[in-house]
Design an enzyme around this catalytic site. Structure first.
Site, PDB file in Angstrom:
ATOM      1  N   GLY A  11       0.812  -1.217   0.000  1.00  0.00           N
ATOM      2  CA  GLY A  11       0.000   0.000   0.000  1.00  0.00           C
ATOM      3  C   GLY A  11       0.842   1.261   0.000  1.00  0.00           C
ATOM      4  N   ASN A  12       1.975   1.240   0.723  1.00  0.00           N
ATOM      5  CA  ASN A  12       2.856   2.408   0.764  1.00  0.00           C
ATOM      6  C   ASN A  12       3.466   2.698  -0.602  1.00  0.00           C
ATOM      7  OD1 ASN A  12       2.753   3.297   3.522  1.00  0.00           O
ATOM      8  ND2 ASN A  12       3.827   1.436   4.091  1.00  0.00           N
ATOM      9  N   LYS A 127      -2.540  -2.335  15.748  1.00  0.00           N
ATOM     10  CA  LYS A 127      -2.519  -1.526  14.535  1.00  0.00           C
ATOM     11  C   LYS A 127      -3.408  -0.285  14.694  1.00  0.00           C
ATOM     12  CE  LYS A 127      -0.080  -4.521  12.145  1.00  0.00           C
ATOM     13  NZ  LYS A 127       1.265  -4.213  11.601  1.00  0.00           N
ATOM     14  N   LYS A 197      -0.850  -7.699   4.137  1.00  0.00           N
ATOM     15  CA  LYS A 197      -0.852  -7.915   2.693  1.00  0.00           C
ATOM     16  C   LYS A 197      -0.053  -9.140   2.277  1.00  0.00           C
ATOM     17  CE  LYS A 197       2.317  -5.958   0.799  1.00  0.00           C
ATOM     18  NZ  LYS A 197       3.758  -6.215   0.535  1.00  0.00           N
ATOM     19  N   LYS A 259       7.761 -10.687   5.479  1.00  0.00           N
ATOM     20  CA  LYS A 259       7.826 -11.066   4.065  1.00  0.00           C
ATOM     21  C   LYS A 259       8.465 -12.447   3.911  1.00  0.00           C
ATOM     22  CE  LYS A 259       8.275  -6.228   2.693  1.00  0.00           C
ATOM     23  NZ  LYS A 259       6.852  -6.069   2.404  1.00  0.00           N
TER      24      LYS A 259
END
Length: 297
Positions: A11-12, A127, A197, A259
């Site tokens: 998203g960034n 979050k 994500k 990741k």
């Protein structure tokens, strides 16, 4: 032979404003078109943190300034962000395909994920979302069972959990479109939580039977001893080697570690499945084995 590839787009990396996003997606479209020209099937799963934040802030402020409006639930803001991101990506990819004389269909699916209601993450939400609150507003939220936290001296914010996704509810729709030759743009939403994500992309890739999961980062390859004199860039990692490096705490918890963990989960999900971690504009070269870090069984 062409591969089925799921690309996890952060998203960034999409910019923080409407104008930034409209410009950034042009680069994404070029990379996707390059993969399509090479004969690959492409699915794009994207993050939406900054976009959800922008939308949730706007909705929260609407409630404050207009008493006839009620609080907008987080899943609704997530759905708005999926449409907002999807339409820009969809149009940019269609334009890029057209400019290269490539026949291609592009579809955006507003997707939802299921999570385990007993996921430990719900006991420790971390979050922050939405606008900054006063101490009094935060205390009122807490009294009503809404978790809040002080955010770096700037005020209080609502905090939600980030549970592990278990199932993508629109999976069969996504499969149908992919099998019909569509480039599909999608991501996870539908719950009052932040869905990571990379975790959602790993799950989607596994359930679609993808050959590759491509996780995009700000670096061309993964490194150990990052930022030190003995830094070493890695081109090829087995799952076992990756787990050993995790045990050695080689990967930063807030950036590369999740990741790598998502990459491992996909690589372990089926025979011959590989995760590529690299830059967006290096994705095609990475699939061809020329760069990036590949994690496999």
């Amino acid at each position: 032979m062409g591969k089925r590839i799921v690309i996890a787009l952060g998203g960034n990396a999409l910019g923080k404003t409407i104008s930034e996003q409209a410009e950034v997606v042009k680069g994404t479209a070029k990379a996707v078109a390059g993969l399509v020209r090479a004969g690959h099937q492409v699915v794009i799963s994207h993050g939406n943190g900054p976009q959800v934040g922008m939308i949730q802030n706007a909705m929260d402020n609407l409630v404050v300034t207009h008493e006839n409006y009620k609080q907008v639930p987080l899943p609704t803001s997530v759905a708005m962000s999926q449409g907002y991101i999807g339409i820009d990506l969809q149009n940019a990819i269609k334009y890029e395909l057209y400019s290269r004389n490539i026949e291609g269909k592009v579809s955006t699916i507003l997707s939802q994920v299921e999570v385990d209601k007993n996921d430990p993450a719900f006991e420790n939400p971390t979050k922050p979302i939405g606008r900054f609150l006063t101490k009094e507003e935060a205390e009122e939220n807490e009294a009503n069972g809404v978790h809040c936290m002080e955010d770096a001296g700037r005020g209080y914010r609502v905090v939600v959990a980030s549970p592990m996704p278990q199932r993508i509810r629109e999976l069969e729709t996504i499969k149908t479109l992919v099998n019909a030759g569509h480039i599909v743009i999608t991501c996870g939403g539908g719950v009052n939580a932040v869905i990571d994500k990379d975790n959602a992309s790993s799950l989607l890739a596994a359930q679609l039977g993808a050959d590759y999961l491509v996780i995009l980062t700000a670096v061309e390859k993964v490194a150990i001893n990052f930022g030190k004199e003995n830094q070493e860039w890695l081109s090829d990692l087995t799952v076992e080697q990756a787990k050993e490096y995790i045990a050695e705490e080689q990967f930063a918890k807030g950036s590369m570690l999740p990741k790598i963990e998502a990459a491992i989960r996909f690589a372990e999900s089926g025979e011959g499945r590989r995760t590529l971690i690299t830059l967006l504009d290096k994705a095609a070269e990475g699939i061809a084995g020329k760069t990036g870090t590949v994690i496999h069984q």
